[in-house]
Write an enzyme that holds these catalytic residues in place. Sequence first.
Site: not given
Lengths: 266, 393
Positions: A57, A68
Amino acid sequence: MNNEPSTISYTMNRLNQLFASKKDNLLSIYYTAGYPALNTTVDIAEALEKAGADFLEVGFPYSDPVADGPTIQHSSEQALINGMTLDHLFEELTELRKRVTIPILLMGYFNPIAQYGIERFCKKAAELGVDGVIVPDLPMYEYEALYSTHFINNNLSNIFLVTPQTSSDRIRKIDELSNSFIYLLSSSSITGGSLQLTNSIEDYYKRIKAMELKNPTIIGFGISDNATFTKACEYANGAIVGSKFVKLLAEDGYMEKIPAFIQSMR
Amino acid sequence: MKYGVNEHGYYGDFGGAYIPEMLYPNVEELRQQYLNIINDPDFKAEFDDLLKNYVGRPSPLYHAKRYSEKYGANIFFKREDLNHTGSHKINNAIGQILLAKRLGKKRIIAETGAGQHGVATATVCALMGIECVVYMGEIDMARQAPNVSRMKMLGATVRPASSGSKTLKDATNEALRDWIANPVDTHYIIGSVVGPYPYPDMVARFQSIISEETKKQLVEHTGKELPEYVLACVGGGSNAMGMFYHFLDNEQVKLVAVEAAGKGVDSGHSAATTFLGHEGVLHGSRTILMQTPDGQVVEPYSISAGLDYPGIGPQHAYLYKINRAQYVSVTDDEAMKAGLLCSQMEGIIPAIESSHALAQLEKMKFNLTDNVVICLSGRGDKDLDTFIKYFNY
Ligand SMILES: Cc1ncc(COP(=O)(O)O)c(C=O)c1O
């Protein structure tokens, strides 16, 4: 948006081929493009393939990555300072399929894609040999109602996330809309935490397993070593390592350390 | 309502719920419940009672006589500055805490820029005995220090947002991250008409009390329900949406939304979203936001912490696009001058946010008979330091 529904024209991409041939212990690595420096995306991908990663990814940075934790926030900030943009990433990726054969997903937030143009983004990514996209802030309704044709027409798999709080009905619907794999979060969390196996999480994995979904499942968020990787693989077809690998990229001589890193996970 | 939200959370092309799956259960629960809850007679009774006896509503509609003379029209101030905690933010905080209680939530999080929404949230949490965590950008904590102290005194935990530009957008990111990590027992009280659906609609409904009262009060003052003009400042847009709400369908009422131009729209230090922004997605909704060609959010600037936000609520983006409201901008200097003028001509020290709306009066031409309502969204106590430094008192 006025295109015919084109599920019919969907052909197997590298992700589908991988999942057809290998069903266990799949290891995927996430890293942020442009971190620690520009023009390293394909080098890192090549090294990861050689070291034995099954698919990758590649994150493209965003200024406001709400899903995140600190590690990937930092890598995104640095990548932006370094000058990473979608245009630049696509330029780096022109070499991708000359050097890398494993499946590649792009992962990033919706706004940069929207500015690039969704259709244009899908076309360009497919042209360069990208197999799928993970856009955490593009939810199911918006995907299905507004954008899915562009993904399908370009043979790009869109990956949905599932958390312990996702209802079974919704998981069924996600399974229907998916055509490569489903991304299971070990808990409702931002990236960079650590996998904690409580009874309720084991119940959740068992519940998903018992649903016998048509798509393979991959566990992500909180996978950071052999123990968490092995545990995740008991319940899913594989797992994704993100923040732990991004931390490695901050070290001197990280390219040489990639093989040992991959070995340590398996 | 002609300009209201559709069943999927959209106002034209704007709105929606662009959120990661981790937030879906919480946002979906809200979407399914919010209308039932806020239309429930028990909820309404409790909301109305608190607005009246705790907040001090209705807030006065004050006919500003010296201003009226100066600007050649009937100028009215809707006095949200007189609310408990000093701004309109308390209307929404009361509504959302009552809703959170009915959803069985045990913990409240909020973001704040100027600190007014943080103070309002800390206040209602104290009132209900619920744990409260407020995220605030490090830079805002410094420039709005009195409000940080107020929140602490009210029993809230204030957590600095030290990522990105360290202002309101980053505080919002941190609050969203907290919500992701606490998916069951926590309610996020968003402070403006921003965020994923149903927030923009829900917050607009809680703030709509501003225009509901104004209509009645205008009849008392002027014999007419409808003014010629309604003005309000726009950060995320909640006081403006509350001020516009019940006038939206009265097309003859001209709605003016005032953005913060900072050091000037073209100076590179501005928060004038409709002038500098493009369509995109910010904090869960499709709207207009300031961004680079590559889709990175641009860090805005305004002397006013409450207007220092790179986006506007999706309903504002819609009203802008279809020209139902006019979006204008006012610089730091113009706003500071207007704040001083209001202090010395009307004896009211306005918040710097509200001073932006007041400054717009200088740029408009009225007929003598025009009725003009300005939302005085908050009081200037929190801004004294900034005013004093600016004017070298
Ligand atoms: C007094 C005052 N007015 C206006 C605003 C801007 O917010 P909104 O645009 O949501 O009304 C704030 C925000 O903190 C505020 O404190």
